[in-house]
Scaffold this active site. Structure first.
Site, PDB file in Angstrom:
ATOM      1  N   SER A 111      71.732  -9.774  32.483  1.00 34.16           N
ATOM      2  CA  SER A 111      70.706 -10.197  33.442  1.00 34.16           C
ATOM      3  C   SER A 111      69.385  -9.467  33.216  1.00 34.16           C
ATOM      4  O   SER A 111      69.360  -8.312  32.768  1.00 34.16           O
ATOM      5  CB  SER A 111      71.199  -9.894  34.861  1.00 34.16           C
ATOM      6  OG  SER A 111      70.143  -9.880  35.776  1.00 34.16           O
ATOM      7  N   TYR A 134      63.211 -13.498  33.278  1.00 35.04           N
ATOM      8  CA  TYR A 134      62.363 -14.225  34.223  1.00 35.04           C
ATOM      9  C   TYR A 134      60.956 -14.123  33.673  1.00 35.04           C
ATOM     10  O   TYR A 134      60.526 -13.021  33.281  1.00 35.04           O
ATOM     11  CB  TYR A 134      62.418 -13.587  35.622  1.00 35.04           C
ATOM     12  CG  TYR A 134      63.711 -13.869  36.357  1.00 35.04           C
ATOM     13  CD1 TYR A 134      64.019 -15.163  36.783  1.00 35.04           C
ATOM     14  CD2 TYR A 134      64.615 -12.859  36.628  1.00 35.04           C
ATOM     15  CE1 TYR A 134      65.203 -15.436  37.458  1.00 35.04           C
ATOM     16  CE2 TYR A 134      65.803 -13.119  37.302  1.00 35.04           C
ATOM     17  CZ  TYR A 134      66.081 -14.408  37.712  1.00 35.04           C
ATOM     18  OH  TYR A 134      67.255 -14.669  38.372  1.00 35.04           O
ATOM     19  N   LYS A 256      68.071 -22.046  31.839  1.00 34.47           N
ATOM     20  CA  LYS A 256      69.129 -21.988  32.860  1.00 34.47           C
ATOM     21  C   LYS A 256      68.586 -22.401  34.226  1.00 34.47           C
ATOM     22  O   LYS A 256      67.578 -21.844  34.680  1.00 34.47           O
ATOM     23  CB  LYS A 256      69.678 -20.554  32.943  1.00 34.47           C
ATOM     24  CG  LYS A 256      70.718 -20.351  34.032  1.00 34.47           C
ATOM     25  CD  LYS A 256      71.311 -18.956  33.957  1.00 34.47           C
ATOM     26  CE  LYS A 256      72.353 -18.719  35.026  1.00 34.47           C
ATOM     27  NZ  LYS A 256      71.778 -18.439  36.343  1.00 34.47           N
ATOM     28  N   HIS A 280      72.286 -21.889  40.464  1.00 41.48           N
ATOM     29  CA  HIS A 280      72.283 -20.457  40.752  1.00 41.48           C
ATOM     30  C   HIS A 280      73.412 -20.108  41.737  1.00 41.48           C
ATOM     31  O   HIS A 280      73.275 -19.234  42.588  1.00 41.48           O
ATOM     32  CB  HIS A 280      70.926 -20.040  41.339  1.00 41.48           C
ATOM     33  CG  HIS A 280      70.408 -18.716  40.845  1.00 41.48           C
ATOM     34  ND1 HIS A 280      69.454 -18.604  39.877  1.00 41.48           N
ATOM     35  CD2 HIS A 280      70.721 -17.440  41.201  1.00 41.48           C
ATOM     36  CE1 HIS A 280      69.196 -17.317  39.668  1.00 41.48           C
ATOM     37  NE2 HIS A 280      69.955 -16.600  40.448  1.00 41.48           N
TER      38      HIS A 280
HETATM   39  C1  FNR Z   1      73.534 -14.284  40.009  1.00 38.26           C
HETATM   40  N1  FNR Z   1      72.910 -15.218  39.182  1.00 38.26           N
HETATM   41  C2  FNR Z   1      71.876 -14.818  38.369  1.00 38.26           C
HETATM   42  N2  FNR Z   1      71.304 -15.713  37.519  1.00 38.26           N
HETATM   43  C3  FNR Z   1      70.300 -15.331  36.699  1.00 38.26           C
HETATM   44  O1  FNR Z   1      69.821 -16.148  35.912  1.00 38.26           O
HETATM   45  N3  FNR Z   1      69.832 -14.041  36.721  1.00 38.26           N
HETATM   46  C4  FNR Z   1      70.349 -13.099  37.549  1.00 38.26           C
HETATM   47  O2  FNR Z   1      69.921 -11.951  37.540  1.00 38.26           O
HETATM   48  C5  FNR Z   1      71.405 -13.494  38.420  1.00 38.26           C
HETATM   49  N4  FNR Z   1      71.939 -12.591  39.287  1.00 38.26           N
HETATM   50  C6  FNR Z   1      73.038 -12.963  40.054  1.00 38.26           C
HETATM   51  C7  FNR Z   1      73.639 -12.008  40.874  1.00 38.26           C
HETATM   52  C8  FNR Z   1      74.766 -12.358  41.604  1.00 38.26           C
HETATM   53  C9  FNR Z   1      75.447 -11.321  42.462  1.00 38.26           C
HETATM   54  C10 FNR Z   1      75.294 -13.667  41.549  1.00 38.26           C
HETATM   55  C11 FNR Z   1      76.524 -14.076  42.315  1.00 38.26           C
HETATM   56  C12 FNR Z   1      74.671 -14.621  40.763  1.00 38.26           C
HETATM   57  C13 FNR Z   1      73.443 -16.594  39.095  1.00 38.26           C
HETATM   58  C14 FNR Z   1      74.591 -16.658  38.090  1.00 38.26           C
HETATM   59  O3  FNR Z   1      74.140 -16.416  36.779  1.00 38.26           O
HETATM   60  C15 FNR Z   1      75.277 -18.035  38.108  1.00 38.26           C
HETATM   61  O4  FNR Z   1      74.326 -19.056  37.947  1.00 38.26           O
HETATM   62  C16 FNR Z   1      76.082 -18.289  39.386  1.00 38.26           C
HETATM   63  O5  FNR Z   1      76.686 -17.099  39.831  1.00 38.26           O
HETATM   64  C17 FNR Z   1      77.156 -19.337  39.123  1.00 38.26           C
HETATM   65  O6  FNR Z   1      77.852 -19.658  40.270  1.00 38.26           O
HETATM   66  P1  FNR Z   1      79.287 -19.016  40.650  1.00 38.26           P
HETATM   67  O7  FNR Z   1      80.200 -19.225  39.503  1.00 38.26           O
HETATM   68  O8  FNR Z   1      79.034 -17.583  40.949  1.00 38.26           O
HETATM   69  O9  FNR Z   1      79.678 -19.790  41.861  1.00 38.26           O
END
Ligand code: FNR
Length: 393
Positions: A111, A134, A256, A280
């Site tokens: 991340s 980002y 994404k 997300h």
């Molecule tokens: C995320 N997600 C996420 N996405 C991203 O592009 N950058 C990030 O820093 C984060 N951080 C993040 C933290 C936490 C605690 C969660 C739960 C999610 C989104 C992640 O990559 C993904 O898209 C989702 O978590 C997918 O859904 P499920 O499988 O968690 O339901």
């Protein structure tokens, strides 16, 4: 204690165990989503609504789960997706994620908010391993981050595009977790009530955000640095910005956060190599469709010209199989693996991925299929609930 850990197998097992171990504010941060959390639930519910037809009388004795995506071959059609603050849930969780992904022959994406810096990977990045970005208001700083990612040996960049503004996650608002720079009294009490987490957390004190460690003005603690970075995300980032990014990043580019076929075409036209169908995890716009219901129209729009990955609600190997039959090349895990690491560290992630592998294999065989390509061949057509039909008819 050890026995209980041995019993942990599924995403839901690890979720429950993580709830016990983590301070409430961290459990809620992972588990929570925007608004009424309808989209988060919808992601998982939509998988449950899909039926696949098992087939009999087929020779499935010789099977492989190998999958090709992001320009490389992997042992499973799976990837660990970007999870911010992963290292706050358990000391060394990001290192464990890297090692375990490599051990299972799958890629992972760190991340933008990782505690690890790109140059501090515990093992060198392998083909397909990615760093997530980002795009910031300051394009100079954005470019400098990309240079660090490339120099660290990553061939793939994920750019997350569903966060023009941050979703309103009410659990985080109530817990006081939004843009805080230091814990308040309630948070400290919450932490003190979870001594196993607290003792472990002491090992990484003071927590830092790898990418921002040497930025002046970003603060000295993880919370300060994360709040600083979140405030830098550029809400004006658009199709032209994507063209800029495509020209600036020489490696593989993955977008994404795509839910609409027109946005998928935009990624294709900009020269992206792949996209991730993602909402997300329901953490941004509550009311968005389930990712699996958005997938068929997007797969049709890009018609194999760029890679299609999917995340959101993947809790079992059977969900991955359903996504493959509907046109995904592979799936990303999110909360499922964050909870496994939070609850039981590397052993937890090994157990979870082992079970995913067994479920994908068993489902493939019982559907009368022998490979990922076979699953994607079109004759494992699922019974889709009504919500899917509008996107396919
Ligand atoms: C995320 N997600 C996420 N996405 C991203 O592009 N950058 C990030 O820093 C984060 N951080 C993040 C933290 C936490 C605690 C969660 C739960 C999610 C989104 C992640 O990559 C993904 O898209 C989702 O978590 C997918 O859904 P499920 O499988 O968690 O339901």
């Amino acid at each position: 204690m050890a026995r209980r850990r041995d019993n942990l197998l599924t995403a839901e097992d690890f979720r429950r165990a993580a709830r016990r171990r983590l301070p409430r504010l961290f459990f809620d941060y992972i588990d929570g989503a925007a608004g009424d959390e309808i989209t988060a639930r919808r992601n998982a519910d939509a998988f449950a609504e899909i039926a696949l037809h098992p087939r009999a009388l087929r020779d499935v004795s010789d099977r492989t789960l190998a999958a090709r995506f992001l320009g490389s071959s992997f042992d499973l059609p799976l990837m660990l997706g970007p999870i911010g603050s992963l290292g706050m849930f358990r000391a060394g969780a990001e290192t464990d994620a890297v090692r375990t992904a490599h051990r299972f022959g799958i890629p992972l994406c760190l991340s933008a908010f990782a505690m690890t810096a790109p140059e501090d990977m515990p093992e060198p990045p392998r083909p397909g391993d990615a760093w997530q970005l980002y795009v910031l208001k300051d394009r100079g700083r954005t470019g400098a981050i990309m240079d660090r990612i490339a120099e660290a040996g990553f061939d793939t960049l994920f750019v997350t595009v569903d966060t023009a503004v941050s979703g309103l996650r009410e659990r985080d608002i109530r817990n006081g977790l939004r843009r805080i720079t230091r814990p308040n009294a309630a948070m400290l009490a919450d932490m003190a009530l979870h001594p196993r987490w607290l003792l472990d957390f002491a090992r990484i004190w003071p927590p830092q955000m790898g990418v921002a460690r040497d930025w002046s003005g970003a603060g000295r603690s993880y919370l300060e640095q994360a709040a600083f970075l979140a405030g830098q995300i550029d809400p004006s980032f658009d199709g032209r910005g994507l063209d800029w990014l495509r020209a600036r990043w020489k490696g593989r580019l993955v977008v994404k956060g795509i839910l609409h076929p027109d946005d998928a075409r935009l990624c294709l036209d900009a020269g992206a190599d792949a996209l991730v169908v993602s909402n997300h995890g329901g953490r941004q716009f509550d009311g968005a469709p389930a990712t699996i219901s958005a997938l068929p129209a997007i797969a049709e729009a890009v018609a194999g010209r760029i890679g299609v990955l999917l995340d959101g609600g993947i809790r079992r190997g059977g969900d991955v199989v359903k996504a493959l039959t509907l046109g995904a090349d592979a799936c990303l895990l999110g909360r499922a693996y964050a909870f496994a690491l939070a609850a039981a560290g590397e052993a937890g992630l090994v157990a979870l991925l082992g079970h995913f592998r067994a479920e994908i294999d068993t489902s493939t065989a019982l559907l009368g299929k022998v490979s990922v390509a076979d699953l994607r061949s079109g004759d494992a057509v699922p019974d889709l609930p009504r919500v899917f039909r509008s996107s396919r008819d």
